[in-house]
Design a protein around this motif. Structure first.
Motif, PDB file in Angstrom:
ATOM      1  N   ASP A   1      -2.869  16.689   2.014  1.00  0.00           N
ATOM      2  CA  ASP A   1      -2.634  15.315   2.485  1.00  0.00           C
ATOM      3  C   ASP A   1      -1.771  14.606   1.446  1.00  0.00           C
ATOM      4  O   ASP A   1      -2.248  14.219   0.382  1.00  0.00           O
ATOM      5  CB  ASP A   1      -3.999  14.620   2.648  1.00  0.00           C
ATOM      6  N   GLU A   2      -0.477  14.456   1.784  1.00  0.00           N
ATOM      7  CA  GLU A   2       0.449  13.767   0.856  1.00  0.00           C
ATOM      8  C   GLU A   2       0.856  12.411   1.423  1.00  0.00           C
ATOM      9  O   GLU A   2       1.954  11.928   1.179  1.00  0.00           O
ATOM     10  CB  GLU A   2       1.666  14.659   0.573  1.00  0.00           C
ATOM     11  N   VAL A   3      -0.063  11.822   2.178  1.00  0.00           N
ATOM     12  CA  VAL A   3       0.230  10.502   2.747  1.00  0.00           C
ATOM     13  C   VAL A   3       0.545   9.498   1.631  1.00  0.00           C
ATOM     14  O   VAL A   3       1.463   8.691   1.750  1.00  0.00           O
ATOM     15  CB  VAL A   3      -0.953  10.031   3.623  1.00  0.00           C
TER      16      VAL A   3
ATOM     17  N   SER B   1       1.502   7.501  11.690  1.00  0.00           N
ATOM     18  CA  SER B   1       0.670   7.000  10.588  1.00  0.00           C
ATOM     19  C   SER B   1       0.062   8.174   9.827  1.00  0.00           C
ATOM     20  O   SER B   1       0.150   9.335  10.267  1.00  0.00           O
ATOM     21  CB  SER B   1      -0.464   6.133  11.139  1.00  0.00           C
ATOM     22  N   GLY B   2      -0.597   7.842   8.719  1.00  0.00           N
ATOM     23  CA  GLY B   2      -1.202   8.882   7.899  1.00  0.00           C
ATOM     24  C   GLY B   2      -2.391   9.551   8.567  1.00  0.00           C
ATOM     25  O   GLY B   2      -2.526  10.777   8.549  1.00  0.00           O
TER      26      GLY B   2
ATOM     27  N   LEU C   1       0.827  -1.233   0.000  1.00  0.00           N
ATOM     28  CA  LEU C   1       0.000   0.000   0.000  1.00  0.00           C
ATOM     29  C   LEU C   1       0.854   1.274   0.000  1.00  0.00           C
ATOM     30  O   LEU C   1       0.621   2.197   0.798  1.00  0.00           O
ATOM     31  CB  LEU C   1      -0.982   0.011   1.179  1.00  0.00           C
ATOM     32  N   GLY C   2       1.841   1.296  -0.868  1.00  0.00           N
ATOM     33  CA  GLY C   2       2.626   2.528  -1.069  1.00  0.00           C
ATOM     34  C   GLY C   2       3.679   2.782  -0.009  1.00  0.00           C
ATOM     35  O   GLY C   2       4.180   3.903   0.106  1.00  0.00           O
TER      36      GLY C   2
ATOM     37  N   ALA D   1       3.314  10.037   5.251  1.00  0.00           N
ATOM     38  CA  ALA D   1       3.402   8.767   6.010  1.00  0.00           C
ATOM     39  C   ALA D   1       3.891   7.711   5.012  1.00  0.00           C
ATOM     40  O   ALA D   1       4.902   7.939   4.348  1.00  0.00           O
ATOM     41  CB  ALA D   1       2.061   8.385   6.631  1.00  0.00           C
ATOM     42  N   LYS D   2       3.185   6.629   4.909  1.00  0.00           N
ATOM     43  CA  LYS D   2       3.450   5.542   3.961  1.00  0.00           C
ATOM     44  C   LYS D   2       4.935   5.351   3.615  1.00  0.00           C
ATOM     45  O   LYS D   2       5.662   4.689   4.335  1.00  0.00           O
ATOM     46  CB  LYS D   2       2.627   5.717   2.697  1.00  0.00           C
ATOM     47  N   GLY D   3       5.416   5.966   2.515  1.00  0.00           N
ATOM     48  CA  GLY D   3       6.755   5.666   2.003  1.00  0.00           C
ATOM     49  C   GLY D   3       7.921   6.268   2.775  1.00  0.00           C
ATOM     50  O   GLY D   3       9.075   5.944   2.500  1.00  0.00           O
ATOM     51  N   ILE D   4       7.649   7.122   3.749  1.00  0.00           N
ATOM     52  CA  ILE D   4       8.724   7.910   4.359  1.00  0.00           C
ATOM     53  C   ILE D   4       9.840   7.041   4.947  1.00  0.00           C
ATOM     54  O   ILE D   4      11.012   7.325   4.747  1.00  0.00           O
ATOM     55  CB  ILE D   4       8.187   8.928   5.414  1.00  0.00           C
TER      56      ILE D   4
END
Ligand SMILES: Cc1ncc(COP(=O)(O)O)c(C=O)c1O
Length: 413
Positions: free
Chosen positions: A241-243, A104-105, A48-49, A269-272
């Motif tokens: 929102d660049e989650v 989290s996002g 999920l990214g 969030a996600k890919g960071i």
């Protein structure tokens, strides 16, 4: 351990909140995953990214190992070097004024919602706390971010939700202005809105630049720049929102850098951290002191191991990976456009955030077939197959994934 045994044990011990594929993943390398029976899959989903630099990246692993052996965690009552270095790099790369680290996002979005409400409360007092979000958006699963999400199907069961959210049509400034003035906005227009910053009960507008879960739908650049100007005129914060779109996913570190605007706050969030749980948000320089001591906190925020992992992600993106994201996205787009499958209605998106519109068959059934044929990908919206591969995916892996996609479509009866 076998997939069957895992599936049975899950039923006994884990809440049934997810509709899972009947597959148990054991390991991954690059953009290739392997299940417990040894079958390989090309991963066009990155968990999920999240797995932005793929599986088993040596630099990332070494950074995590080193940092875990040095200091795995310390409370935010103390200073650490990895958090500072990560925040400095994010600020320098974007021109933003300060970072808050969370987990989290959804939590990151809660943070920027709090920022907007406090900013407005301090300047204008009570009664200016509502936020306009876009129809079709997705902002998370907490009680507040579910309500921020502009899709009715998420506003269920968990009443009462946090009040103070109204929804506008994506792409329409008129609809935003209407939402800024609530239900009784008939007759209001942009000029009326311009007259004073206190004549709305809203403090912010929150958007995804490309609606991800909603169907990989990019916002129009003209709309976004008009929205930026409207927010400036009315002293509303523009929250982005660049989650899903952040950390290189669309070909620049953040998507807003391709839209030619500077948000007041940006969540990520996600890919960071490349697979470790991390989220956070950045604020514009003028908003640096809105959230002062005691107003916002989280125990794990800025965890040194997650920060070290994120620094390895940023280093890897700088090593030509980021500059190749758009090229790889175009490569996939052109391969999909060349297929003459009657089931494809088009492909859209930016960089390696791509949505293929499916017609004549359901996108959910198609994704099930793709996964069982060895290509892991995602659904989005009501008719879209979504690709979010690791940004480091090789052309060879892309070709293998596309081959599965094309053959699966040919076999649809
Ligand atoms: C745009 C966007 N915002 C927020 C979220 C929520 O993030 P998380 O699941 O990390 O809470 C997501 C997750 O898909 C997302 O795509």
């Amino acid at each position: 351990m076998t997939t069957k045994k895992l599936m049975e044990a899950y039923e006994d011990h884990i809440l049934p909140t997810y509709d899972r594929f009947p597959i148990a993943i054991e390991s991954g390398h690059g953009a290739t995953l392997r299940d417990f029976e040894g079958k390989e899959y090309i991963d066009f989903s990155s968990g999920l990214g999240v797995n932005s630099i793929g599986y088993g990246n040596e630099k990332w692993l070494a950074a995590i190992r080193d940092q875990a052996g040095t200091l795995q965690h310390i409370s935010n009552l103390f200073y650490t070097a990895p958090a500072l270095e990560l925040a400095r790099r994010l600020n320098e790369a974007t021109g933003m004024g300060g970072v808050f680290f969370g987990n989290s996002g959804a939590e990151a979005n809660e943070g920027i919602i709090k920022l907007a409400r406090k900013y407005s409360y301090e300047k204008y007092g009570e009664g200016r706390s509502s936020i306009v979000t876009l129809k079709g958006s997705f902002h998370g699963r907490t009680i507040t971010t579910l309500k921020a999400t502009g899709q009715e199907k998420f506003h269920n069961y968990f009443f009462p939700f946090t009040p103070g959210f109204r929804y506008a049509e994506a792409g329409s400034i008129e609809s935003i202005v209407k939402a800024l003035y609530g239900e009784n906005s008939a007759g209001m227009n942009k000029c009326a809105a311009k007259e004073g910053s206190n004549d709305t009960d809203c403090c912010a507008v929150m958007i995804e630049l490309i609606q991800g879960e909603g169907g990989v739908i990019p916002l129009d650049k003209g709309f976004v720049s008009e929205l930026r100007a409207l927010c400036d005129e009315m002293d509303l914060l523009l929250l982005v929102d660049e989650v899903q779109t952040g950390i290189g996913r669309t070909g620049s570190l953040f998507a807003f850098q391709q839209y030619g605007i500077i948000p007041d706050a940006v969540s990520f969030a996600k890919g960071i951290a490349g697979g470790l749980p991390m989220g956070g948000f950045m604020v514009g320089k003028a908003l640096k002191n809105v959230l002062g001591p005691g107003t916002h906190a989280t125990t794990f925020g800025g965890n040194p191991v997650c920060c070290a992992a994120a620094l390895a992600v940023l280093d890897t993106l700088e090593e030509k990976v980021l500059s190749q994201v758009s090229e790889k996205g175009e490569y996939i787009k052109s391969a999909i456009n060349k297929t003459d499958s009657p089931y494809i209605g088009g492909i859209r998106g930016l960089g390696l955030m791509l949505g293929i519109q499916i017609k004549g068959i359901t996108h959910i059934e198609l994704v099930k077939k793709l996964v069982s044929n060895g290509l892991i990908c995602l659904t989005a919206g009501s008719d879209v197959v979504r690709f979010l591969p690791p940004l480091t995916i090789s052309y060879e892996e892309i070709d293998r994934g596309l081959e599965v996609f094309i053959h699966t479509l040919e076999d649809v009866t």
